[in-house]
Design an enzyme around this catalytic site. Sequence first.
Site, PDB file in Angstrom:
ATOM      1  N   HIS A  36       1.363   3.264 -10.605  1.00  0.00           N
ATOM      2  CA  HIS A  36       0.437   4.204 -11.247  1.00  0.00           C
ATOM      3  C   HIS A  36       0.137   5.344 -10.291  1.00  0.00           C
ATOM      4  CE1 HIS A  36      -1.865   0.999  -9.285  1.00  0.00           C
ATOM      5  NE2 HIS A  36      -2.761   1.929  -8.974  1.00  0.00           N
ATOM      6  N   HIS A  61      -2.786   8.074  -9.481  1.00  0.00           N
ATOM      7  CA  HIS A  61      -4.176   8.470  -9.701  1.00  0.00           C
ATOM      8  C   HIS A  61      -4.237  10.000  -9.765  1.00  0.00           C
ATOM      9  CE1 HIS A  61      -6.140   4.591  -8.237  1.00  0.00           C
ATOM     10  NE2 HIS A  61      -4.922   4.453  -7.730  1.00  0.00           N
TER      11      HIS A  61
END
Length: 116
Positions: free
Chosen positions: A100, A102
């Site tokens: 992922h 951010h």
Amino acid sequence: MKNNCLFCAIAAGEIPSTKVYEDDEVLAFLDINPASEGHTLVIPKVHSEGLLDTDDEVLKALVLKVKKIAAEVKTKYNADGFNILQNNGEASGQTVKHIHFHIIPRYDGKPLKFLP
Ligand code: AMP
Ligand code: ZN
């Protein structure tokens, strides 16, 4: 939970999230513990753990989506800038082992709630 992975389960809609953007390949949703207002996570729907085991084509598409979503988040939250963060491995602070990025909006004069 799908693949025993929290973010696979979120991508599959098995666990609720506050969606920011979604298409066939990518999902973006608000971080449950935001470092700043509008803190967004961008994930591929296909599972990989981190940068090094992510397929190059998946990564290329993902990074371009991060750019597009960052622009939208910056505008939506009227941010002055943003940080991009992508952790790999427990030593880096990675807690969810599904890659992922951010997107952390930044506001003039406002420190982050935490630095991962
Ligand atoms: P990292 O430390 O890079 O692995 O970041 C994982 C992030 O996922 C943290 O910032 C958490 O606050 C966030 N997070 C964990 N569970 C959820 C959830 N159910 N929905 C949204 N964000 C989450
Ligand atoms: Zn996963």
